[in-house]
Design a protein around this motif. Sequence first.
Motif, PDB file in Angstrom:
ATOM      1  N   ALA A 185      18.139  59.240  33.213  1.00 60.69           N
ATOM      2  CA  ALA A 185      18.720  58.811  31.924  1.00 60.69           C
ATOM      3  C   ALA A 185      19.868  57.844  32.173  1.00 60.69           C
ATOM      4  CB  ALA A 185      19.204  60.027  31.142  1.00 60.69           C
ATOM      5  N   SER A 186      20.665  58.119  33.210  1.00 60.14           N
ATOM      6  CA  SER A 186      21.789  57.221  33.533  1.00 60.14           C
ATOM      7  C   SER A 186      21.274  55.839  33.912  1.00 60.14           C
ATOM      8  CB  SER A 186      22.623  57.799  34.684  1.00 60.14           C
ATOM      9  OG  SER A 186      23.116  59.057  34.343  1.00 60.14           O
ATOM     10  N   CYS A 187      20.151  55.781  34.635  1.00 65.38           N
ATOM     11  CA  CYS A 187      19.550  54.479  35.009  1.00 65.38           C
ATOM     12  C   CYS A 187      19.190  53.692  33.758  1.00 65.38           C
ATOM     13  CB  CYS A 187      18.272  54.684  35.837  1.00 65.38           C
ATOM     14  SG  CYS A 187      18.571  55.082  37.553  1.00 65.38           S
ATOM     15  N   GLN A 188      18.614  54.397  32.788  1.00 61.62           N
ATOM     16  CA  GLN A 188      18.185  53.719  31.552  1.00 61.62           C
ATOM     17  C   GLN A 188      19.384  53.260  30.723  1.00 61.62           C
ATOM     18  OE1 GLN A 188      14.913  53.157  31.098  1.00 61.62           O
ATOM     19  NE2 GLN A 188      14.636  54.233  33.023  1.00 61.62           N
ATOM     20  N   ASN A 189      20.483  54.005  30.836  1.00 64.19           N
ATOM     21  CA  ASN A 189      21.598  53.798  29.906  1.00 64.19           C
ATOM     22  C   ASN A 189      22.757  52.987  30.478  1.00 64.19           C
ATOM     23  OD1 ASN A 189      20.241  55.282  27.995  1.00 64.19           O
ATOM     24  ND2 ASN A 189      21.126  57.227  28.663  1.00 64.19           N
ATOM     25  N   LEU A 190      22.553  52.303  31.609  1.00 65.79           N
ATOM     26  CA  LEU A 190      23.621  51.434  32.111  1.00 65.79           C
ATOM     27  C   LEU A 190      23.973  50.407  31.038  1.00 65.79           C
ATOM     28  CD1 LEU A 190      22.524  50.543  35.779  1.00 65.79           C
ATOM     29  CD2 LEU A 190      24.246  52.194  35.075  1.00 65.79           C
ATOM     30  N   VAL A 191      25.247  49.997  30.990  1.00 67.18           N
ATOM     31  CA  VAL A 191      25.619  48.984  29.995  1.00 67.18           C
ATOM     32  C   VAL A 191      24.803  47.710  30.235  1.00 67.18           C
ATOM     33  CG1 VAL A 191      27.976  49.854  29.706  1.00 67.18           C
ATOM     34  CG2 VAL A 191      27.538  48.067  31.376  1.00 67.18           C
TER      35      VAL A 191
END
Length: 368
Positions: A185-191
């Motif tokens: 999820a963090s990979c998808q949600n990078l700015v």
Amino acid sequence: MESSSPTVPFPLLQTPIESKYRVCTIPYRFPSDNPRKATPVEIQWIDLFLNSVPSFRQRAENDPTIIDAPIKAEKFAQRYTAMLEDMKKNPESNGGPPDCVLLCRLREQVLRELGFRDIFKKVKDEENAKAISLFEGVVRLNDAIEDDSKRVENLIRGILAGNIFDLGSAQLAEVFAKDGMSFLASCQNLVSRPWVIDDLDDFKMKWTTKTWKKAVIFVDNSGADIILGVLPFARELLRRGTTVVLAANDLPSINDVTYPELVEIISKLKDENGQLMGVDASGLLIANSGNDLPVIDLSNVSPDLAYLASDADLVILEGMGRAIETNLYAQLKCDSIKIGMVKHPEVAQFLGGRLYDCVFKYHEVLNY
């Protein structure tokens, strides 16, 4: 106990080090400032460290290796808070004027004086076990990307996403306590790009035309950061024939991975043929950096690391502490990458970016 081994300058710093190397990125004061009056920036940063005291106290009071941990944790909070408040009144107290290296060192010093060696040990072990179980899946997702340039971008995004697991940041420590963090999820949600410093397109072009014989990677946090972020990228370098030296801390500090922990992680990830998911890992070396803080002063590294790094042609500094708060402007004799996520509002403000913005600074040195 501080790291007590002798240290030497990192051999790839441009010389003379005295005039060309400044450890801390953000100047807390200028020569014209009154030495006996804290500057607004010093106060801002002292407050940042003050805000992190409750989360450190909480970790310390739950340390099962310490007798009377809650009493000693309270002593830590009182002593460190008093030091920080003293510095606000007199910036020259406690070895000041303060910078991010000194503020980190004082915190570690107080913890160690009270017997706390590794207050994040439990959470590091849990996160390492979780990340080890996910390693194969993350590597397979990367390997399935056929285009070289898209694959390296995905690997870089993985390093940035993994770098979120940082319990030195008060905000992130709170988020983590609530619900943990999902790597994918963090990979998808990078700015969104462009990031506050964004040389990724330039690096992707070089990646398709250039190879490096040896890379030194200064690693940061345990868990997803090292295992799901850095190691898949290191494996990709190995696959291309690059020798990779991973430089990890000598002693525990926050949730940063230490040299002994990293040796153990790698041994768990390698198969019986010494491979990392089908890639020969004989060119993967692990070095003790000689460091005992979440930031790093490259004028003081272990002789072992200096020896291993002397013929490297790529240096990667990873994480906010090592690549942004320190060393962002460090000039090196070879190609370098400074990569990390901005997890303090004060750093975002200095860089002119957003909180959780990303830094990917690539500098090529021709004719090295």
